[in-house]
Design a protein around this motif. Structure first.
Motif, PDB file in Angstrom:
ATOM      1  N   LYS A  16     -12.408   3.427 -40.222  1.00 39.80           N
ATOM      2  CA  LYS A  16     -11.472   2.763 -40.425  1.00 39.80           C
ATOM      3  C   LYS A  16      -9.842   2.926 -40.510  1.00 39.80           C
ATOM      4  O   LYS A  16      -8.952   2.968 -40.194  1.00 39.80           O
ATOM      5  N   ARG A  17     -10.266   3.633 -41.991  1.00 42.14           N
ATOM      6  CA  ARG A  17      -8.854   3.634 -42.800  1.00 42.14           C
ATOM      7  C   ARG A  17      -8.042   5.322 -42.061  1.00 42.14           C
ATOM      8  O   ARG A  17      -7.059   5.649 -42.370  1.00 42.14           O
ATOM      9  N   ILE A  18      -9.456   5.909 -41.611  1.00 43.25           N
ATOM     10  CA  ILE A  18      -8.304   7.039 -40.850  1.00 43.25           C
ATOM     11  C   ILE A  18      -7.940   6.704 -39.684  1.00 43.25           C
ATOM     12  O   ILE A  18      -8.272   6.293 -39.026  1.00 43.25           O
ATOM     13  N   GLU A  19      -6.496   7.769 -39.256  1.00 44.18           N
ATOM     14  CA  GLU A  19      -5.649   7.603 -39.351  1.00 44.18           C
ATOM     15  C   GLU A  19      -6.166   7.369 -37.220  1.00 44.18           C
ATOM     16  O   GLU A  19      -6.171   7.105 -36.680  1.00 44.18           O
ATOM     17  N   THR A  20      -6.622   8.781 -37.064  1.00 41.82           N
ATOM     18  CA  THR A  20      -7.440   9.061 -36.125  1.00 41.82           C
ATOM     19  C   THR A  20      -8.699   8.867 -35.409  1.00 41.82           C
ATOM     20  O   THR A  20      -9.210   8.824 -34.396  1.00 41.82           O
TER      21      THR A  20
END
Length: 143
Positions: A16-20
């Motif tokens: 969930k921390r991944i921007e995409t």
């Protein structure tokens, strides 16, 4: 199953921390949050398909002073995309999840991962791909 779910939760938080992946909604397959039908946006359903708990470390082959449990589980994330949008972005999202597993797995417990081809789920009226992965970890301590 609780220990396996805790480890999976850590991995999902990392994803969930991944921007995409910010617009992807992650839910547990058998959790309290029901999947909406029809699918309006990207939905990732996380589940454990098979798990094994082994107590072989209690005085076992590793050392007589090590106690703990070895866990192994086959997990998957089914990523759904609305069929009315022809699954736009589905393969890109699955690719981001596969790549993201490497960084989201801070404890390095994922031993293998793969993705299935695109399929159609008539009950959800959505196209989907499944990311499959295996987690292996030991909750051990020395006496």
């Amino acid at each position: 199953m609780t220990q396996i779910q805790k480890q999976l939760d850590k991995i999902i938080v990392g994803l969930k921390r991944i921007e995409t992946l910010k617009n992807v909604r992650f839910v547990r397959e058998y959790g309290a949050h029901k999947a909406e039908v029809p699918i309006n946006d990207m939905l990732a359903v996380v589940s454990v398909k098979e798990s094994v708990l082994s107590n072989s470390y209690i005085g076992g082959y590793l050392s007589s002073s090590v106690r703990g449990d070895q866990y192994s589980a086959n997990a998957e994330i089914r990523v759904y995309a609305p069929s009315d949008k022809s699954g736009a972005g589905l393969s890109e999202t699955v690719g981001e999840i596969l790549a993201g597993l490497k960084t989201a797995d801070e404890n390095k417990i994922i031993t293998e991962s793969s993705a299935t081809p695109i399929a159609f789920d008539s009950d959800m009226n959505a196209v989907y791909r499944t990311v499959k992965f295996v987690v292996d970890f030991c909750l051990c301590e020395e006496e």
